[in-house]
Design an enzyme around this catalytic site. Structure first.
Site, PDB file in Angstrom:
ATOM      1  N   LEU A  17     -53.807  13.407  -2.003  1.00  0.00           N
ATOM      2  CA  LEU A  17     -54.813  12.354  -2.069  1.00  0.00           C
ATOM      3  C   LEU A  17     -55.640  12.437  -3.348  1.00  0.00           C
ATOM      4  O   LEU A  17     -55.988  11.412  -3.944  1.00  0.00           O
ATOM      5  CB  LEU A  17     -55.745  12.435  -0.861  1.00  0.00           C
ATOM      6  CG  LEU A  17     -55.092  12.449   0.526  1.00  0.00           C
ATOM      7  CD1 LEU A  17     -56.154  12.469   1.614  1.00  0.00           C
ATOM      8  CD2 LEU A  17     -54.175  11.251   0.704  1.00  0.00           C
ATOM      9  N   ASP A  59     -62.992  27.041  -7.854  1.00  0.00           N
ATOM     10  CA  ASP A  59     -63.062  27.521  -6.475  1.00  0.00           C
ATOM     11  C   ASP A  59     -64.234  26.813  -5.826  1.00  0.00           C
ATOM     12  O   ASP A  59     -65.400  27.089  -6.159  1.00  0.00           O
ATOM     13  CB  ASP A  59     -63.258  29.037  -6.465  1.00  0.00           C
ATOM     14  CG  ASP A  59     -63.503  29.602  -5.068  1.00  0.00           C
ATOM     15  OD1 ASP A  59     -63.503  28.824  -4.085  1.00  0.00           O
ATOM     16  OD2 ASP A  59     -63.713  30.823  -4.958  1.00  0.00           O
ATOM     17  N   SER A 149     -61.196  13.581   8.629  1.00  0.00           N
ATOM     18  CA  SER A 149     -59.844  13.462   9.187  1.00  0.00           C
ATOM     19  C   SER A 149     -59.965  12.889  10.591  1.00  0.00           C
ATOM     20  O   SER A 149     -61.005  13.052  11.249  1.00  0.00           O
ATOM     21  CB  SER A 149     -59.163  14.833   9.254  1.00  0.00           C
ATOM     22  OG  SER A 149     -57.986  14.781  10.050  1.00  0.00           O
ATOM     23  N   TYR A 162     -59.642  23.429  11.717  1.00  0.00           N
ATOM     24  CA  TYR A 162     -59.571  22.206  10.913  1.00  0.00           C
ATOM     25  C   TYR A 162     -60.455  21.115  11.503  1.00  0.00           C
ATOM     26  O   TYR A 162     -61.232  20.463  10.792  1.00  0.00           O
ATOM     27  CB  TYR A 162     -58.118  21.740  10.831  1.00  0.00           C
ATOM     28  CG  TYR A 162     -57.901  20.565   9.917  1.00  0.00           C
ATOM     29  CD1 TYR A 162     -58.053  20.688   8.540  1.00  0.00           C
ATOM     30  CD2 TYR A 162     -57.530  19.325  10.427  1.00  0.00           C
ATOM     31  CE1 TYR A 162     -57.834  19.609   7.690  1.00  0.00           C
ATOM     32  CE2 TYR A 162     -57.322  18.236   9.593  1.00  0.00           C
ATOM     33  CZ  TYR A 162     -57.475  18.383   8.221  1.00  0.00           C
ATOM     34  OH  TYR A 162     -57.268  17.312   7.393  1.00  0.00           O
ATOM     35  N   LYS A 166     -63.759  19.378   9.760  1.00  0.00           N
ATOM     36  CA  LYS A 166     -63.806  17.945   9.466  1.00  0.00           C
ATOM     37  C   LYS A 166     -64.874  17.235  10.298  1.00  0.00           C
ATOM     38  O   LYS A 166     -65.479  16.254   9.848  1.00  0.00           O
ATOM     39  CB  LYS A 166     -62.434  17.322   9.687  1.00  0.00           C
ATOM     40  CG  LYS A 166     -61.363  17.835   8.712  1.00  0.00           C
ATOM     41  CD  LYS A 166     -61.766  17.611   7.263  1.00  0.00           C
ATOM     42  CE  LYS A 166     -60.665  17.990   6.287  1.00  0.00           C
ATOM     43  NZ  LYS A 166     -61.040  17.718   4.881  1.00  0.00           N
TER      44      LYS A 166
END
Length: 256
Positions: A17, A59, A149, A162, A166
């Site tokens: 993306l 980073d 997400s 995850y 998100k």
């Protein structure tokens, strides 16, 4: 805010993306700074794009790394107007695994990169944007686009880390928009569904076909370029602020 002649920092800009957005923005006349840990790929993309593109190894979890990179962007391009936070990881972390409790250190790492990293880059970018002169009649100084997400809403089995990261990005976005309203900086987030990034190329055809059938309509995986066009809209439409936009063809993820 128009993209032409503006400067955009794009984390995770060396693939998926982020790469699609860097290419799309550059094609619309923006200067792009690719922030990524993949030096070889990032430098190759910046070289290919040519004038108005640069790469910096970053980073996103390191304050010093991000501050140094933004200073270099300001030194080269003079100002920073747009920040797109795409950098992230998505390893599987279950609450209880086959051999015992879920991996706490891996959980921490996902939160650190996906959530803390998003805030880290946004805070430094926003400070730089706050010093800009307004660029339009609304007093716009900058735009931040975070990446959430659909897993923030319908996390699947194995997505504990995850989904939590998100979900944090979703919650962060409106609060950040409120924080930065007085500075003329808008903040939105994109919550992609199943987008055909390089990760999907490693799947078997059977798995790929199964995933591609899940969206409501159109029945296919999304393309990174479609996310890039949504990012363009979020930059250019001044009345979009504090919003998290699902881009998922109507999919609602099942437990597995």
């Amino acid at each position: 805010m128009r993209l032409n002649d503006k400067t955009a920092v794009i984390t995770g800009g060396a693939s998926g993306l982020g790469e699609a957005t860097a290419r799309h923005f550059h094609g619309l006349g923006a200067r792009v700074a690719i922030f990524d840990i993949n030096r070889e790929r990032g430098e190759a993309i910046a070289t290919e794009l040519g004038e108005g593109a640069m790469f910096h190894s970053v980073d996103v979890t390191s304050a010093a790394s991000v501050e140094e990179a933004v200073e270099e962007v300001l030194a080269r391009f003079g100002a920073l107007h747009i920040c797109c936070n795409y950098a992230g990881i998505a390893p599987a972390v279950k609450t209880v695994g086959r051999d015992g409790p879920g991996d706490l250190e891996l959980f921490r790492k996902v939160i650190e990169i996906n959530l803390v990293g998003t805030f880290n880059v946004a805070r430094v970018a926003a400070y730089a944007m706050s010093k800009n002169d307004p660029v339009d009649e609304d007093g716009s100084r900058g735009v931040i686009i975070n990446t959430a997400s659909v897993a923030a809403y319908e996390g699947q089995i194995g997505q504990a880390a995850y989904s939590a990261s998100k979900g944090g990005v979703v919650s962060l976005t409106l609060t950040m928009a409120r924080d930065l309203a007085r500075n003329g900086i808008r903040v939105n987030a994109i919550a992609p569904g199943l987008i055909h990034t390089p990760m999907f190329d490693s799947f078997s055809q059977e798995v790929y076909d199964s995933l591609a059938k899940q969206p409501l309509y159109p029945v296919r995986l999304g393309q990174p370029e479609e996310v890039a066009r949504l990012a363009q809209h979020l930059v250019e439409n001044n009345y979009m602020n504090g919003e998290c936009v699902r881009m998922d063809a109507g999919i609602r993820m099942q437990p597995r």
